[in-house]
Design an enzyme around this catalytic site. Structure first.
Site, PDB file in Angstrom:
ATOM      1  N   ARG A 194      69.476  51.268  27.542  1.00  0.00           N
ATOM      2  CA  ARG A 194      69.317  51.146  29.007  1.00  0.00           C
ATOM      3  C   ARG A 194      69.665  52.461  29.687  1.00  0.00           C
ATOM      4  NH1 ARG A 194      72.715  46.495  31.316  1.00  0.00           N
ATOM      5  NH2 ARG A 194      71.877  47.359  33.245  1.00  0.00           N
ATOM      6  N   ASN A 214      73.557  47.927  41.615  1.00  0.00           N
ATOM      7  CA  ASN A 214      72.898  48.615  40.505  1.00  0.00           C
ATOM      8  C   ASN A 214      73.855  49.579  39.809  1.00  0.00           C
ATOM      9  OD1 ASN A 214      70.651  47.206  41.301  1.00  0.00           O
ATOM     10  ND2 ASN A 214      69.754  48.918  42.431  1.00  0.00           N
ATOM     11  N   HIS A 219      79.176  47.198  40.779  1.00  0.00           N
ATOM     12  CA  HIS A 219      79.119  46.761  39.384  1.00  0.00           C
ATOM     13  C   HIS A 219      79.260  47.912  38.397  1.00  0.00           C
ATOM     14  CE1 HIS A 219      76.847  42.872  40.698  1.00  0.00           C
ATOM     15  NE2 HIS A 219      78.119  42.871  41.057  1.00  0.00           N
ATOM     16  N   CYS A 275      88.551  56.049  19.332  1.00  0.00           N
ATOM     17  CA  CYS A 275      89.623  57.041  19.348  1.00  0.00           C
ATOM     18  C   CYS A 275      90.100  57.276  17.915  1.00  0.00           C
ATOM     19  CB  CYS A 275      90.793  56.535  20.200  1.00  0.00           C
ATOM     20  SG  CYS A 275      92.224  57.620  20.120  1.00  0.00           S
ATOM     21  N   CYS A 323      93.966  55.999  17.591  1.00  0.00           N
ATOM     22  CA  CYS A 323      94.451  54.596  17.667  1.00  0.00           C
ATOM     23  C   CYS A 323      93.338  53.573  17.471  1.00  0.00           C
ATOM     24  CB  CYS A 323      95.123  54.350  19.029  1.00  0.00           C
ATOM     25  SG  CYS A 323      93.957  54.226  20.389  1.00  0.00           S
ATOM     26  N   GLY A 344      65.912  43.820  47.404  1.00  0.00           N
ATOM     27  CA  GLY A 344      65.667  43.650  45.967  1.00  0.00           C
ATOM     28  C   GLY A 344      66.808  43.015  45.205  1.00  0.00           C
ATOM     29  N   SER A 373      68.300  39.057  43.895  1.00  0.00           N
ATOM     30  CA  SER A 373      68.080  37.607  43.836  1.00  0.00           C
ATOM     31  C   SER A 373      69.183  36.852  44.566  1.00  0.00           C
ATOM     32  CB  SER A 373      68.025  37.153  42.375  1.00  0.00           C
ATOM     33  OG  SER A 373      69.259  37.487  41.723  1.00  0.00           O
ATOM     34  N   ASN A 430      62.196  41.599  49.997  1.00  0.00           N
ATOM     35  CA  ASN A 430      62.088  41.128  48.620  1.00  0.00           C
ATOM     36  C   ASN A 430      60.644  40.704  48.384  1.00  0.00           C
ATOM     37  OD1 ASN A 430      62.445  39.769  46.082  1.00  0.00           O
ATOM     38  ND2 ASN A 430      64.615  39.439  46.600  1.00  0.00           N
ATOM     39  N   ALA A 456      59.777  46.982  47.794  1.00  0.00           N
ATOM     40  CA  ALA A 456      60.715  47.879  48.481  1.00  0.00           C
ATOM     41  C   ALA A 456      60.123  49.270  48.687  1.00  0.00           C
ATOM     42  CB  ALA A 456      62.002  47.970  47.666  1.00  0.00           C
TER      43      ALA A 456
HETATM   44  N1  APR Z   1      60.619  45.191  45.702  1.00  0.00           N
HETATM   45  C1  APR Z   1      61.488  44.284  46.252  1.00  0.00           C
HETATM   46  N2  APR Z   1      62.112  43.314  45.531  1.00  0.00           N
HETATM   47  C2  APR Z   1      61.836  43.259  44.207  1.00  0.00           C
HETATM   48  C3  APR Z   1      60.952  44.162  43.565  1.00  0.00           C
HETATM   49  C4  APR Z   1      60.328  45.152  44.373  1.00  0.00           C
HETATM   50  N3  APR Z   1      59.467  46.032  43.851  1.00  0.00           N
HETATM   51  N4  APR Z   1      60.900  43.842  42.231  1.00  0.00           N
HETATM   52  C5  APR Z   1      61.731  42.789  42.058  1.00  0.00           C
HETATM   53  N5  APR Z   1      62.282  42.436  43.236  1.00  0.00           N
HETATM   54  C6  APR Z   1      63.289  41.394  43.490  1.00  0.00           C
HETATM   55  C7  APR Z   1      63.075  40.109  42.723  1.00  0.00           C
HETATM   56  O1  APR Z   1      62.238  39.221  43.459  1.00  0.00           O
HETATM   57  C8  APR Z   1      64.525  39.576  42.645  1.00  0.00           C
HETATM   58  O2  APR Z   1      64.842  38.819  43.798  1.00  0.00           O
HETATM   59  O3  APR Z   1      64.513  41.925  43.036  1.00  0.00           O
HETATM   60  C9  APR Z   1      65.374  40.844  42.648  1.00  0.00           C
HETATM   61  C10 APR Z   1      65.976  41.164  41.308  1.00  0.00           C
HETATM   62  O4  APR Z   1      66.904  40.136  41.026  1.00  0.00           O
HETATM   63  P1  APR Z   1      67.842  40.273  39.740  1.00  0.00           P
HETATM   64  O5  APR Z   1      67.016  40.659  38.569  1.00  0.00           O
HETATM   65  O6  APR Z   1      68.672  39.032  39.684  1.00  0.00           O
HETATM   66  O7  APR Z   1      68.770  41.531  40.071  1.00  0.00           O
HETATM   67  P2  APR Z   1      70.053  41.556  41.006  1.00  0.00           P
HETATM   68  O8  APR Z   1      69.916  40.640  42.157  1.00  0.00           O
HETATM   69  O9  APR Z   1      70.346  42.990  41.288  1.00  0.00           O
HETATM   70  O10 APR Z   1      71.188  40.993  40.003  1.00  0.00           O
HETATM   71  C11 APR Z   1      72.534  41.017  40.460  1.00  0.00           C
HETATM   72  O11 APR Z   1      73.254  40.337  38.255  1.00  0.00           O
HETATM   73  O12 APR Z   1      72.901  40.513  35.971  1.00  0.00           O
HETATM   74  C12 APR Z   1      73.726  40.899  37.011  1.00  0.00           C
HETATM   75  O13 APR Z   1      75.089  42.805  37.166  1.00  0.00           O
HETATM   76  C13 APR Z   1      73.760  42.383  37.212  1.00  0.00           C
HETATM   77  O14 APR Z   1      73.879  43.690  39.265  1.00  0.00           O
HETATM   78  C14 APR Z   1      73.187  42.615  38.610  1.00  0.00           C
HETATM   79  C15 APR Z   1      73.433  41.291  39.293  1.00  0.00           C
END
Ligand code: APR
Length: 249
Positions: A73, A106, A123, A154, A157, A194, A196, A220, A238
């Site tokens: 990643r 992010n 995060h 290490c 340790c 962006g 969820s 979104n 976005a």
């Molecule tokens: N433009 C706008 N929104 C977008 C796009 C885009 N091009 N592509 C995807 N999305 C939206 C999706 O519809 C979804 O709602 O981005 C969101 C991504 O959701 P997740 O994959 O759940 O990511 P996130 O909300 O950042 O997750 C939160 O969960 O797994 C943990 O630590 C991780 O920081 C992360 C946290």
């Protein structure tokens, strides 16, 4: 109202906001080529077991497997570039110093590479590492002197290095969360981009803003779990919407 009126109204809110917070999630980096977590088919959690890879028990059970996944990643992040959404936020901050604070879930560095300076990481940072355990020796383990390995350890340790990210079941960095909550509680507008809205406490920031009387604009491509907190929802990508929303009037 015509669809265009919604957009104009959103622009007015953002341009009028003396204090603006942008809460960003994986969706803002999707158009840079970094996979999100929960998008059907393409999201990481549809291909990998989150608990096995992004948790302390999972890392301790199979450190090499987890370390390799994060290394992959990390390399993916280093191959990508900020997109127009990251750049639009950075340009807004440069035009209006002190008016915009970014709170990101992010772990990539695309906001920073786009030029944003005021970024709170909730995060962690996938490009950084830290020790898995407190070091029993003095002086403590030195990350630069870690012996090679997957994960590096290490030599004195045996402590393992781990990614400097918040895993499931771990608490968020207290200072970053407190600063994010304080910024959201006093902002005039929260621009949610962006996410969820499925992971707390980050997801709770939208409700905190709304209860504090702020406008909550959600950008979104699809519905999110915090849409009910929005004063306005702008459906779309976005990288297309942010440059238009934040462009100078
Ligand atoms: N433009 C706008 N929104 C977008 C796009 C885009 N091009 N592509 C995807 N999305 C939206 C999706 O519809 C979804 O709602 O981005 C969101 C991504 O959701 P997740 O994959 O759940 O990511 P996130 O909300 O950042 O997750 C939160 O969960 O797994 C943990 O630590 C991780 O920081 C992360 C946290």
């Amino acid at each position: 109202m015509e669809p265009g009126d919604d957009f104009v109204a959103a622009r007015r809110v953002l341009q009028a906001a003396r204090s603006l917070v942008a809460l960003t999630g994986a969706g803002i980096s999707a158009e840079s080529g970094i996979p999100t977590f929960r998008d059907a088919q393409t999201g990481l959690w549809s291909q990998f077991d989150a608990m096995a890879l992004a948790s302390e028990p999972g890392f301790r059970a199979r450190p090499e497997r987890a370390w390799d996944w994060y290394a992959e990643r990390r390399a993916g992040v280093q191959r990508t570039e900020p997109n127009a959404a990251h750049r639009a936020l950075a340009a807004f901050e440069q035009r209006h110093p002190g008016r915009l604070r970014i709170v990101t879930q992010n772990v990539d560095d695309l906001h920073q590479r786009a030029g944003s300076r005021d970024v709170l990481r909730l995060h962690g940072d996938i490009l950084r590492v830290r020790w898995l355990d407190p070091c029993p020796l003095q002086p403590a383990c030195d990350t630069d002197a870690a012996a090679a390995g997957r994960p590096p350890r290490c030599a004195r340790c045996g402590n393992l290095l781990r990614p400097d990210v918040v895993w499931f079941g771990e608490v968020l960095p207290a200072a970053a969360l407190a600063a994010a909550e304080a910024a959201v509680a006093r902002c005039d507008a929260l621009l949610v981009v962006g996410t969820s809205g499925s992971v707390w406490p980050a997801a709770g920031l939208a409700g905190l803003a709304r209860r504090a009387g702020a406008q909550v604009l959600i950008v979104n491509r699809a519905a999110s779990e915090i849409d009910s907190e929005a004063t306005q929802i702008l459906r779309g990508a976005a990288a297309a919407l942010l440059p238009a929303l934040l462009a100078p009037i």
